[in-house]
Each structure stands twice: as structure tokens, then as C-alpha cells.
Design a protein around this motif. Structure first.
Motif, mmCIF file in Angstrom:
data_model
loop_
_atom_site.group_PDB
_atom_site.id
_atom_site.type_symbol
_atom_site.label_atom_id
_atom_site.label_comp_id
_atom_site.label_asym_id
_atom_site.label_seq_id
_atom_site.Cartn_x
_atom_site.Cartn_y
_atom_site.Cartn_z
ATOM 1 N N GLY A 11 0.719 -1.202 0.111
ATOM 2 C CA GLY A 11 0.015 -0.066 -0.095
ATOM 3 C C GLY A 11 0.917 1.078 -0.101
ATOM 4 O O GLY A 11 0.025 2.415 -0.077
ATOM 5 N N GLU A 12 2.096 1.180 -0.029
ATOM 6 C CA GLU A 12 3.093 2.263 -0.043
ATOM 7 C C GLU A 12 3.684 2.513 -1.250
ATOM 8 O O GLU A 12 4.369 1.444 -1.997
ATOM 9 C CB GLU A 12 4.203 2.228 1.019
ATOM 10 N N THR A 13 3.694 3.511 -1.948
ATOM 11 C CA THR A 13 4.240 3.852 -3.227
ATOM 12 C C THR A 13 5.127 4.840 -3.072
ATOM 13 O O THR A 13 5.101 6.062 -2.743
ATOM 14 C CB THR A 13 3.023 4.361 -4.225
ATOM 15 N N VAL A 14 6.380 4.786 -3.865
ATOM 16 C CA VAL A 14 7.539 5.639 -3.905
ATOM 17 C C VAL A 14 7.795 5.865 -5.437
ATOM 18 O O VAL A 14 8.027 4.758 -6.196
ATOM 19 C CB VAL A 14 8.792 5.495 -3.104
ATOM 20 N N ALA A 15 7.964 7.206 -5.919
ATOM 21 C CA ALA A 15 8.243 7.119 -7.534
ATOM 22 C C ALA A 15 9.336 8.276 -7.462
ATOM 23 O O ALA A 15 9.482 9.289 -6.928
ATOM 24 C CB ALA A 15 7.064 7.745 -8.044
ATOM 25 N N LEU A 16 10.121 7.813 -8.468
ATOM 26 C CA LEU A 16 11.485 8.796 -8.951
ATOM 27 C C LEU A 16 11.437 9.222 -10.203
ATOM 28 O O LEU A 16 10.839 8.511 -11.201
ATOM 29 C CB LEU A 16 12.530 7.663 -8.739
ATOM 30 N N ASP A 17 11.326 10.601 -10.356
ATOM 31 C CA ASP A 17 11.519 11.190 -11.551
ATOM 32 C C ASP A 17 12.843 10.974 -12.215
ATOM 33 O O ASP A 17 13.819 11.333 -11.947
ATOM 34 C CB ASP A 17 11.185 12.763 -11.473
ATOM 35 N N LEU A 18 12.547 10.382 -13.437
ATOM 36 C CA LEU A 18 13.939 9.719 -14.299
ATOM 37 C C LEU A 18 14.372 10.733 -15.318
ATOM 38 O O LEU A 18 15.351 10.386 -15.942
ATOM 39 C CB LEU A 18 13.404 8.506 -15.024
ATOM 40 N N GLU A 19 13.740 11.774 -15.292
ATOM 41 C CA GLU A 19 14.215 13.050 -16.448
ATOM 42 C C GLU A 19 15.576 13.459 -15.957
ATOM 43 O O GLU A 19 15.767 13.846 -14.948
ATOM 44 C CB GLU A 19 13.201 13.940 -16.650
ATOM 45 N N LEU A 20 16.483 13.368 -16.946
ATOM 46 C CA LEU A 20 17.887 13.671 -16.491
ATOM 47 C C LEU A 20 18.297 15.213 -17.496
ATOM 48 O O LEU A 20 18.247 15.113 -18.506
ATOM 49 C CB LEU A 20 19.051 12.501 -17.038
ATOM 50 N N THR A 21 18.261 16.424 -16.664
ATOM 51 C CA THR A 21 18.801 17.624 -17.379
ATOM 52 C C THR A 21 20.255 17.681 -17.563
ATOM 53 O O THR A 21 20.966 16.637 -16.856
ATOM 54 C CB THR A 21 18.123 18.522 -16.308
ATOM 55 N N PRO A 22 20.644 18.553 -18.257
ATOM 56 C CA PRO A 22 21.926 18.527 -18.114
ATOM 57 C C PRO A 22 22.848 18.765 -17.109
ATOM 58 O O PRO A 22 23.874 18.339 -16.701
ATOM 59 C CB PRO A 22 22.371 19.819 -19.368
ATOM 60 N N GLU A 23 22.341 19.662 -16.107
ATOM 61 C CA GLU A 23 22.825 19.770 -14.818
ATOM 62 C C GLU A 23 23.123 18.504 -14.102
ATOM 63 O O GLU A 23 24.050 18.314 -13.568
ATOM 64 C CB GLU A 23 21.992 20.869 -13.829
ATOM 65 N N LEU A 24 22.039 17.483 -14.066
ATOM 66 C CA LEU A 24 21.912 16.211 -13.313
ATOM 67 C C LEU A 24 23.034 15.675 -13.948
ATOM 68 O O LEU A 24 23.817 14.848 -13.071
ATOM 69 C CB LEU A 24 20.350 15.789 -13.424
ATOM 70 N N VAL A 25 23.116 15.635 -15.363
ATOM 71 C CA VAL A 25 24.022 14.644 -15.950
ATOM 72 C C VAL A 25 25.526 15.090 -15.334
ATOM 73 O O VAL A 25 26.423 14.261 -15.162
ATOM 74 C CB VAL A 25 23.939 14.751 -17.592
ATOM 75 N N LYS A 26 25.776 16.508 -15.599
ATOM 76 C CA LYS A 26 27.071 16.598 -14.967
ATOM 77 C C LYS A 26 27.250 16.398 -13.246
ATOM 78 O O LYS A 26 28.361 16.164 -13.139
ATOM 79 C CB LYS A 26 27.052 18.460 -14.943
ATOM 80 N N ALA A 27 26.037 16.581 -12.806
ATOM 81 C CA ALA A 27 26.533 16.168 -11.129
ATOM 82 C C ALA A 27 26.844 14.530 -11.155
ATOM 83 O O ALA A 27 27.467 14.063 -10.375
ATOM 84 C CB ALA A 27 25.083 16.400 -10.420
ATOM 85 N N GLY A 28 26.087 13.721 -11.948
ATOM 86 C CA GLY A 28 26.529 12.345 -12.217
ATOM 87 C C GLY A 28 27.909 12.214 -12.444
ATOM 88 O O GLY A 28 28.516 11.110 -11.725
#
Length: 368
Positions: free
Chosen positions: A270-287
């Protein structure tokens, strides 16, 4: 610092330590040594794999609250372990207590048994932290399902609205750091990103409706799930189309919230968790920056450096995206690997340096 003034992780550890003293004492008073040993083992696992791991940066920074909370906790654990593990508890006592605390008993077996300090008790925080860890566990499952490395930062994670309401800002920050996301939000803030479904909780409905339970459950399933969820969240009860209008409570309805395409979702019990998978250029650099941190941390380990040793780092890369990422996040990289300097080098300077072929990074690390 006074317990009430300590950060949330310290207050939680004091609270669960208080419960541990109470429960182990009760078990031994009733000659249940198996339960006492299990309680201590479970606590030590939480201490190591949650508190210490989440507080490592604070230890490196020499934060008094973190150091003292850990010290007093190991003091208590050594006393609780003494009847069951006399030698290792004595070694801990000699190294950590006798060597550091003036006037301490010369042996753990001469020390007083810990007493319950009700001032440290906080059942609400213990429950909230249990929820926090559960949401983190589900978030890790969502990452694993999407095959996205933990080192890759993501924009946000959505958690159930009822769960989000129980989280303090400090606990929200713990979830964000543990899942490496920029924000933790409730499904209620996601707007039309979410599809709702509703079904009856047959166990709860049966207590009130008996043989009519299947019909009430069908009315719940036929209702507008989004409107039902909104009304239950606002009032704790809602009306469904059965027998001219029947009120059902939040306990009698199981609401599932599922984001739409572009998300990784895990739903358990009954518990749901969801991750936003969209990768912006800033997130890619952070990765990329996180991958550099991983490479340098492995280099530290391979060189035999102590975890607290400060180092200097030289680096060079050909990939423009990697170069941009390191330049952008140089302060973060330095902080994570305990570097006093992170210096970009030219081709001549980097000749003969170690190269990570997968990342395309040449580097050297030197201990100060």
C-alpha cells in the motif's frame, strides 16, 4: 549538547537507545537471554548501517553532538553486552571509556547497569524514522528497477501524501541525501502526473458491514479514485454510492498513487514511492562528478590512506562534458574526497598518471 538541541539523527539514536535499555533489562529480568541478544544485535546493525553511515561527514568534521552521542551510545551498549559478550565488551570499555573518561570504573563488569532515561524517550520520532527508512528502502528499489545508479542525482522523489505529512524537514533532508535527489515531494504536489486507484480494505470494512462488505468494496472501486483520495486526505472520510450514500473512512479504503510515464515506481503493502527519471544537463554533470568522486575514493583506498587523511588531487580529461562537470563541481569533489586542492593539469603534467578508461579521467592523489 542537551538532547532536545541535537540534530534529528542524534535524537533518534538516543530514543532507540532508551528503548533498548528498557527492553534488554526486561528480557534479562525474565531470563530471556536469546531475546536480549537479538535486541542488542539488531540495535548494533541500526547503529552501524544507519546512524554511523549517515553521520560520517559529521564525524570527519569533528561535530561535538555526533561524537558525544556515539560515545555515550557505545558506553551503554558495552554495559548491555557485558553479561553475554564479556571479553569484547571489556576491550571496548578499556579503549573507549577508561582511556577517555576520568574516574570511570576500571572494568565494564564493575560499572553500573544502564538505567532508563525517560527524557530521551521519543516514540513519535522513532516511528517517523522507521517510516523514513522504509521510504528510503522503496526509493532504492525504484532506482534498482530503473537501473539508475545511486551516484546519478535525480530531480525528485514522490512519496505518499499521508507519509509526507509525518516527516519533519530534517527527515525529508535525510531521504533526499540517501536517495541522491534534489527534492522530496508528496504525490499531492504532482498534480496530473498521478493516476489514482482505490479499493476496499476488506478487513476493516468487514468489521462494520459484515456480509455487505463486497458491495461496499465495489462502490469504492467504482468511485472517482482521485476525488475519493482528496476527500479522505482532507476529512479522513468520504461518501460512496452504496445504499443511497455511505460514509467510509481512510482506514477502510486503500488508495494507490501511481505516476505516469517517465517515472520509476515501487508499490509495496500500500506504500508507493516514485522517482522522476528525467535527466537534465545539470543532473548529468552532477552524475559525472559523483563518478569522479568514486574513482578518487577507490584510489585513496588502494593507496592505503586513512579515512581521515587529507590529500591533493591532480586531474585531466579529454571529454568536454567530463571537463565541464569537474570544473563545475570541483568544490563538491574536494569535500567528498577530503582534498585540500583539486588541480587541472595539461597533457605534459599528467603523463604517467593513473587513468580510469571507463570514465576517461587521468589523475593522481597524494597524501599531505
Amino acid at each position: 549538547p542537551d538532547v532536545a538541541e541535537r540534530p534529528v539523527m542524534d535524537r533518534w539514536l538516543v530514543a532507540v537507545r532508551t528503548e533498548l535499555v528498557r527492553d534488554v533489562t526486561d528480557a534479562l529480568e525474565n531470563f530471556d537471554t536469546q531475546r536480549a541478544g537479538s535486541l542488542v544485535a539488531e540495535f548494533v546493525d541500526d547503529l552501524s548501517n544507519w546512524y554511523v553511515r549517515r553521520s560520517r561527514r559529521r564525524f570527519w568534521d569533528g561535530e561535538p553532538s555526533a561524537l558525544w552521542t556515539l560515545h555515550e551510545t557505545i558506553d551503554v551498549v558495552a554495559r548491555l553486552m557485558a553479561p553475554m559478550a564479556p571479553f569484547i565488551s571489556e576491550r571496548i570499555w578499556q579503549d573507549l571509556v577508561v582511556a577517555a573518561v576520568p574516574g570511570a570504573p576500571g572494568s565494564v563488569h564493575l560499572a553500573s547497569w544502564p538505567t532508563v532515561d525517560d527524557a530521551g524517550s521519543d516514540p513519535e520520532l522513532v516511528a517517523s524514522m522507521r517510516l523514513t527508512r522504509r521510504l528510503v528502502e522503496l526509493g532504492r528499489g525504484a532506482r534498482s528497477e530503473a537501473q539508475v545508479k545511486t551516484r546519478q542525482p535525480l530531480r525528485r522523489v514522490l512519496v505518499p501524501s499521508t507519509s509526507f505529512a509525518r516527516l519533519s524537514d530534517e527527515l525529508v533532508a535525510e531521504i533526499a541525501a540517501e536517495l541522491n535527489v534534489q527534492a522530496v515531494e508528496s504525490f499531492a504536489s504532482a498534480g496530473d502526473l498521478v493516476d489514482y486507484s482505490a479499493k476496499g480494505n476488506f478487513r476493516a470494512l468487514g468489521k462494520r458491514f459484515g456480509k455487505e462488505t463486497p458491495k461496499v468494496a465495489q462502490a469504492i472501486a467504482d468511485a472517482d479514485a482521485a476525488a475519493l483520495a482528496s476527500e479522505l486526505a482532507a476529512k479522513g472520510e468520504a461518501s460512496v454510492d452504496y445504499a443511497g450514500g455511505t460514509t467510509v473512512t481512510a482506514e477502510e479504503v486503500l488508495i494507490s498513487e501511481r505516476p505516469r510515464e517517465g517515472w520509476s515506481v515501487v508499490n509495496e503493502q500500500g506504500e508507493t514511492v516514485a522517482l522522476d527519471l528525467e535527466l537534465t544537463p545539470e543532473l548529468v554533470k552532477a552524475g559525472y562528478a559523483r563518478e569522479v568522486v568514486r574513482t578518487l575514493q577507490e584510489a585513496r583506498k588502494a593507496s592505503g590512506f586513512d579515512v581521515a587523511d587529507r590529500i591533493t588531487v591532480g586531474w585531466r580529461a579529454e571529454d568536454p562534458e567530463l571537463v565541464d562537470a569537474v570544473r563545475t563541481h570541483v568544490d563538491l569533489i574536494a569535500r567528498e574526497v577530503l582534498a585540500t586542492s583539486v588541480t587541472e593539469a595539461d597533457a605534459a603534467e599528467s603523463a604517467g598518471w593513473t587513468t580510469d578508461p571507463d570514465l576517461g579521467l587521468s589523475y593522481r592523489v597524494e597524501r599531505l
